[in-house]
Motif scaffolding. Structure first.
Motif, PDB file in Angstrom:
ATOM      1  N   GLY A 136       0.071  -0.738  -0.075  1.00  0.00           N
ATOM      2  CA  GLY A 136      -0.083  -0.282  -0.097  1.00  0.00           C
ATOM      3  C   GLY A 136       0.701   1.079   0.362  1.00  0.00           C
ATOM      4  N   TYR A 137       1.971   1.429   1.019  1.00  0.00           N
ATOM      5  CA  TYR A 137       2.491   2.365   0.599  1.00  0.00           C
ATOM      6  C   TYR A 137       3.327   2.574  -0.661  1.00  0.00           C
ATOM      7  N   VAL A 138       3.945   1.402  -1.654  1.00  0.00           N
ATOM      8  CA  VAL A 138       4.402   1.596  -2.786  1.00  0.00           C
ATOM      9  C   VAL A 138       3.142   2.348  -3.628  1.00  0.00           C
ATOM     10  N   GLU A 139       1.822   1.881  -3.813  1.00  0.00           N
ATOM     11  CA  GLU A 139       1.294   2.387  -4.379  1.00  0.00           C
ATOM     12  C   GLU A 139       0.668   3.776  -3.888  1.00  0.00           C
ATOM     13  N   HIS A 140       0.536   4.119  -2.772  1.00  0.00           N
ATOM     14  CA  HIS A 140       0.149   5.489  -2.575  1.00  0.00           C
ATOM     15  C   HIS A 140       0.900   6.924  -2.753  1.00  0.00           C
TER      16      HIS A 140
END
Length: 333
Positions: A78-82
């Motif tokens: 989720g961090y990578v996407e955000h």
């Protein structure tokens, strides 16, 4: 940037927030490869979630206090996407050198599948591969005569396949402690090698210590936590587990060695369900520069995630590195 583990994506996120162009090269086929493919199934974070978030993205209030492996991986994805991080996967860095004439770093990478080479020229080079990127199995005299299976802890998933077999776990670190416990639960004849003095705590003790450090001196916190641990476990030296002279948090700061979190193995050791032995094996490896200057080298090279302070250290490293890059570039804060 070399490496798309937690350190690499944390630095990339900080750079992206400032619209500073960056390229993340990762030799594997995914982010956080070690977490996704080189960790055992029962793994949980040993620190509570407030100490295990990356910059600018705290964990959800609904998530458990001590995140299991699968939830932490979901957090990383989720961090990578955000933060719109787009690593170039399966690109292995083979060469990097600083060109004094052009004041640039030159980096050569090779695509793992196609073999295609690519060169990059950059003002800053950030190494975020961390120290445990490669599993190390020490050379032991006579090991070539051993006919059984030898694996590194990064290749261990769970103990079912070893049921009723004799298994020796070398090293009573956090991985060794938890793997020995898991093996014993699966009915293995488990022994463990205690290589050096260690502090054994529970997750709750570590959390108490982390909170107390905000208000009390390090030496006093060490005294309190050691007394709590002794009340909980008794004198572990009687069971072949010696304790360092310095307290657990002093050892962590001075040597980077984390206390071992007990998940139930100590009871099994006391009951001799897990047998223990002493050892002559020693770890090796040092930081590029000693803490707290470990994060920066010469000519614009940086090291993210080498502080031996876990996810909290990664978060601090990434912000510190990007702040320094801003200062060098002359960007406004």
């Amino acid at each position: 940037m070399v490496g798309a583990g937690p350190s690499g994506i944390a630095v990339s996120a900080c750079l992206n927030k400032l619209d500073i162009k960056n390229v993340v090269l990762e030799k594997e086929d995914c982010c956080a490869y070690l977490w996704k493919k080189k960790t055992y199934d029962r793994l949980h974070l040993h620190l509570s979630k407030e100490f295990c978030s990356l910059p600018f993205m705290p964990h959800a209030t609904s998530s458990p206090k001590y995140l299991p492996k699968i939830e932490f991986i979901q957090y990383l994805d989720g961090y990578v996407e955000h933060f719109n991080i787009k690593p170039k996967f399966q690109n292995c860095v083979e060469l990097a050198f600083y060109n004094n004439d052009k004041k640039k770093w030159n980096v050569k990478s090779r695509h793992v599948a196609s073999g295609e080479m690519e060169w990059y020229a950059c003002d800053f080079l950030i190494l975020s591969t961390q120290k445990n990127n490669e599993g190390y199995i020490p050379k032991v005299v006579g090991i070539e005569n051993f006919n059984g299976e030898i694996i590194h802890s990064s290749d261990y998933k769970f103990g079912e396949k070893y049921k009723d077999k004799k298994v020796l776990v070398v090293g009573l670190g956090n991985s060794g402690m938890e793997i020995a416990f898991d093996l014993s639960n699966y009915g293995c004849h488990t022994s463990i090698v205690v290589r050096s003095p260690i502090h054994v705590l529970t997750r709750e003790m570590v959390h108490i210590g982390m909170v107390l450090l905000k208000y009390l001196p390090l030496s006093l916190v060490d005294i309190v936590i050691v007394k709590i641990a002794k009340f909980k476990f008794g004198n572990l030296a009687e069971f072949g587990i010696p304790q360092p002279e310095k307290g657990p948090f002093s050892v962590k700061i001075s040597k980077g060695t984390s206390p071992v979190i007990d998940v139930g193995a100590i009871v099994k050791i006391k009951l001799e369900e897990i047998k223990h032995y002493s050892s002559i094996f020693f770890d090796d490896g040092t930081l590029m520069n000693k803490f707290p200057n470990h994060w920066k080298g010469e000519n614009g090279i940086y090291y993210a995630g080498f502080s031996k302070k876990g996810i909290a250290g990664i978060s601090i490293d990434s912000i510190t590195i990007v702040d320094d890059i801003k200062a060098v570039r002359g960007d406004k804060i």
